[in-house]
Each structure stands twice: as C-alpha cells, then as structure tokens.
Scaffold this motif. Structure first.
Motif, mmCIF file in Angstrom:
data_model
loop_
_atom_site.group_PDB
_atom_site.id
_atom_site.type_symbol
_atom_site.label_atom_id
_atom_site.label_comp_id
_atom_site.label_asym_id
_atom_site.label_seq_id
_atom_site.Cartn_x
_atom_site.Cartn_y
_atom_site.Cartn_z
ATOM 1 N N LEU A 1 65.403 14.566 55.255
ATOM 2 C CA LEU A 1 65.848 13.888 56.475
ATOM 3 C C LEU A 1 67.165 14.482 56.988
ATOM 4 O O LEU A 1 67.340 14.699 58.184
ATOM 5 C CB LEU A 1 66.007 12.389 56.221
ATOM 6 N N ARG A 2 68.107 14.737 56.062
ATOM 7 C CA ARG A 2 69.379 15.348 56.466
ATOM 8 C C ARG A 2 69.151 16.727 57.062
ATOM 9 O O ARG A 2 69.733 17.085 58.080
ATOM 10 C CB ARG A 2 70.314 15.474 55.263
ATOM 11 N N GLY A 3 68.315 17.531 56.433
ATOM 12 C CA GLY A 3 68.027 18.881 56.945
ATOM 13 C C GLY A 3 67.368 18.835 58.310
ATOM 14 O O GLY A 3 67.701 19.615 59.213
ATOM 15 N N GLY A 4 66.400 17.925 58.490
ATOM 16 C CA GLY A 4 65.736 17.778 59.796
ATOM 17 C C GLY A 4 66.704 17.346 60.877
ATOM 18 O O GLY A 4 66.685 17.850 62.010
ATOM 19 N N PHE A 5 67.560 16.382 60.537
ATOM 20 C CA PHE A 5 68.555 15.912 61.499
ATOM 21 C C PHE A 5 69.518 17.037 61.879
ATOM 22 O O PHE A 5 69.854 17.223 63.053
ATOM 23 C CB PHE A 5 69.317 14.725 60.908
ATOM 24 N N LEU A 6 69.946 17.825 60.904
ATOM 25 C CA LEU A 6 70.842 18.953 61.156
ATOM 26 C C LEU A 6 70.164 19.995 62.056
ATOM 27 O O LEU A 6 70.777 20.525 62.988
ATOM 28 C CB LEU A 6 71.272 19.589 59.827
ATOM 29 N N LEU A 7 68.897 20.256 61.823
ATOM 30 C CA LEU A 7 68.144 21.210 62.643
ATOM 31 C C LEU A 7 68.037 20.717 64.090
ATOM 32 O O LEU A 7 68.250 21.481 65.037
ATOM 33 C CB LEU A 7 66.752 21.427 62.040
ATOM 34 N N VAL A 8 67.740 19.453 64.274
ATOM 35 C CA VAL A 8 67.643 18.871 65.622
ATOM 36 C C VAL A 8 68.990 18.949 66.338
ATOM 37 O O VAL A 8 69.064 19.271 67.526
ATOM 38 C CB VAL A 8 67.112 17.423 65.551
ATOM 39 N N MET A 9 70.073 18.678 65.622
ATOM 40 C CA MET A 9 71.404 18.763 66.238
ATOM 41 C C MET A 9 71.709 20.185 66.684
ATOM 42 O O MET A 9 72.236 20.404 67.774
ATOM 43 C CB MET A 9 72.476 18.256 65.263
ATOM 44 N N TRP A 10 71.394 21.187 65.851
ATOM 45 C CA TRP A 10 71.655 22.584 66.229
ATOM 46 C C TRP A 10 70.804 23.007 67.427
ATOM 47 O O TRP A 10 71.272 23.733 68.304
ATOM 48 C CB TRP A 10 71.420 23.517 65.045
ATOM 49 N N LEU A 11 69.555 22.561 67.490
ATOM 50 C CA LEU A 11 68.710 22.867 68.653
ATOM 51 C C LEU A 11 69.301 22.263 69.921
ATOM 52 O O LEU A 11 69.291 22.887 70.989
ATOM 53 C CB LEU A 11 67.287 22.370 68.424
ATOM 54 N N PHE A 12 69.836 21.053 69.817
ATOM 55 C CA PHE A 12 70.472 20.417 70.961
ATOM 56 C C PHE A 12 71.703 21.206 71.411
ATOM 57 O O PHE A 12 71.901 21.452 72.602
ATOM 58 C CB PHE A 12 70.850 18.968 70.610
ATOM 59 N N VAL A 13 72.542 21.624 70.470
ATOM 60 C CA VAL A 13 73.742 22.401 70.794
ATOM 61 C C VAL A 13 73.356 23.723 71.474
ATOM 62 O O VAL A 13 73.951 24.119 72.477
ATOM 63 C CB VAL A 13 74.600 22.642 69.526
ATOM 64 N N LEU A 14 72.349 24.408 70.945
ATOM 65 C CA LEU A 14 71.902 25.668 71.560
ATOM 66 C C LEU A 14 71.343 25.447 72.964
ATOM 67 O O LEU A 14 71.579 26.250 73.867
ATOM 68 C CB LEU A 14 70.864 26.350 70.669
ATOM 69 N N ALA A 15 70.609 24.357 73.164
ATOM 70 C CA ALA A 15 70.084 24.059 74.498
ATOM 71 C C ALA A 15 71.228 23.829 75.486
ATOM 72 O O ALA A 15 71.186 24.296 76.631
ATOM 73 C CB ALA A 15 69.171 22.834 74.445
ATOM 74 N N LEU B 1 74.541 25.803 80.005
ATOM 75 C CA LEU B 1 75.852 26.116 80.577
ATOM 76 C C LEU B 1 75.939 27.587 80.980
ATOM 77 O O LEU B 1 76.488 27.923 82.024
ATOM 78 C CB LEU B 1 76.968 25.770 79.592
ATOM 79 N N ARG B 2 75.398 28.465 80.148
ATOM 80 C CA ARG B 2 75.414 29.891 80.445
ATOM 81 C C ARG B 2 74.657 30.176 81.742
ATOM 82 O O ARG B 2 75.106 30.925 82.595
ATOM 83 C CB ARG B 2 74.781 30.683 79.299
ATOM 84 N N ALA B 3 73.504 29.554 81.916
ATOM 85 C CA ALA B 3 72.713 29.757 83.131
ATOM 86 C C ALA B 3 73.458 29.229 84.359
ATOM 87 O O ALA B 3 73.417 29.835 85.427
ATOM 88 C CB ALA B 3 71.353 29.084 82.999
ATOM 89 N N ASP B 4 74.145 28.093 84.217
ATOM 90 C CA ASP B 4 74.892 27.533 85.349
ATOM 91 C C ASP B 4 76.101 28.394 85.718
ATOM 92 O O ASP B 4 76.434 28.542 86.885
ATOM 93 C CB ASP B 4 75.358 26.111 85.047
ATOM 94 N N LEU B 5 76.765 28.947 84.722
ATOM 95 C CA LEU B 5 77.967 29.738 84.981
ATOM 96 C C LEU B 5 77.657 31.150 85.458
ATOM 97 O O LEU B 5 78.303 31.661 86.367
ATOM 98 C CB LEU B 5 78.839 29.808 83.724
ATOM 99 N N PHE B 6 76.681 31.791 84.854
ATOM 100 C CA PHE B 6 76.429 33.197 85.141
ATOM 101 C C PHE B 6 75.161 33.438 85.941
ATOM 102 O O PHE B 6 74.896 34.557 86.362
ATOM 103 C CB PHE B 6 76.366 34.000 83.832
ATOM 104 N N GLY B 7 74.355 32.439 86.160
ATOM 105 C CA GLY B 7 73.126 32.596 86.923
ATOM 106 C C GLY B 7 72.033 33.224 86.080
ATOM 107 O O GLY B 7 72.236 33.657 84.962
ATOM 108 N N SER B 8 70.861 33.272 86.671
ATOM 109 C CA SER B 8 69.743 33.882 85.963
ATOM 110 C C SER B 8 69.635 35.345 86.361
ATOM 111 O O SER B 8 70.169 35.766 87.381
ATOM 112 C CB SER B 8 68.447 33.148 86.307
#
Length: 176
Positions: A9-23, A28-35
């Motif tokens: 459960l801890r590992g799954g929760f940690l994985l979900v948090m990292w996916l959220f941070v990357l998203a 933010l990168r797309a908003d700042l620098f465009g596509s």
C-alpha cells in the motif's frame, strides 16, 4: 493487516504521488514553453521542363490574378499583403505579411501576440504554402476557427481573403 500488505500500500501510494507530481510538471512545462510546432510538408511543385531556353528572360513581375479570382479563390502571394484584426482586444491592428510564417499566440515569441485567456502560447500559424496562405492550429486548447469551422491540427486549411479566423476571443482576416 500484514506487513507485506502495508508495504505494498505504501509503495502504491508513493507511485501515485510521483505520477501526480510528474503530471503537474509536464503541464506547467507545456503552459510555460508551449507545445512543439509541427512542420508543414513541402508543397508539391509541378515538374518544369528539363531544358528551358536560356535566352528567354523571366518577366519582371508575376502576372496578377483577376479581381474575381482573387476575391473568390484562395489567398495568393500577389493578392494578400496584411492581416487585420477585426474584433477583440487589438481590433483595428494591421500586421504586414511577408513570405515568412506568422505565429499567433500569447507567447512573447509569437509574431502576432494576443493577450487573451482563451489563447494558447503558440496557438496557430499562418503559412505561405506554395502560392496560398494556410492556417494551422498548433494543438491549442480551444482550437482555431476558420469561418466557423474548427481547423484540425493535423490538416492546415486554405484561407481566403476576407474569411474570418478566430483565435481565442480575437477575430482577424487576410486583406489585400
């Protein structure tokens, strides 16, 4: 609960948090620098005869289309000289057109900067393709409208003189 279940459960929760941070970071990168802008394919050129007479001089100026053809056909290089904003925050602004592509968007790097909440950083591009002007949507969030029809990011659309193009809350058109 067993220790193995808690560890999973801890590992799954940690994985979900990292996916959220990357998203969030990619958003933010797309908003700042465009596509990334896609390049248009080269226009097909008709094959010229292999041996052209060398003594025949080229005409000084290309023949201009008749007014009827220019008003109803696609906008050609000889008939379009400017883009005019007809409605929106910069209504009345005229931008001269050359042979280079004109990027339209909110970014300060765009050729035509439109400060509008409904306009992407690099929203659309107006390109001279062969002998006609084309509008290409650059994967904008709200899309680009040409005469009320949405322009596909994968398929640029030919622009006729006087046809309204809408980017965000701004409308503009090509003129002679």
């Amino acid at each position: 609960m067993s220790e193995l279940t808690l560890l999973l459960l801890r590992g799954g929760f940690l994985l979900v948090m990292w996916l959220f941070v990357l998203a969030v970071v990619f958003s933010l990168r797309a908003d700042l620098f465009g596509s990334r802008a896609r390049k248009l394919p080269e226009p097909s050129r008709s094959k010229a005869p292999a041996a052209a007479p060398a003594a025949t001089p080229a005409p000084a100026t290309p023949p201009r289309p008749t007014p009827h053809v220019a008003a109803t056909g696609p906008a050609t290089t000889s008939s379009v000289s400017r883009i005019v904003i007809t409605s929106g925050p910069k209504a009345g602004l005229e931008v001269p057109l050359g042979a280079e592509p004109l990027t339209i968007g909110r970014s300060s790097e765009a050729g035509l900067v439109i400060r509008d909440d409904y306009t992407s950083g690099h929203h659309a591009r107006l390109v001279l393709w062969g002998d006609q002007w084309m509008i290409q949507d650059l994967d904008s969030t709200n899309g680009t409208m040409l005469d009320g029809e949405k322009v596909s990011p994968s398929q640029p659309a030919a622009v006729q003189i006087g046809t309204p193009i809408k980017v965000g809350a701004t409308t503009f058109e090509l003129r002679k």
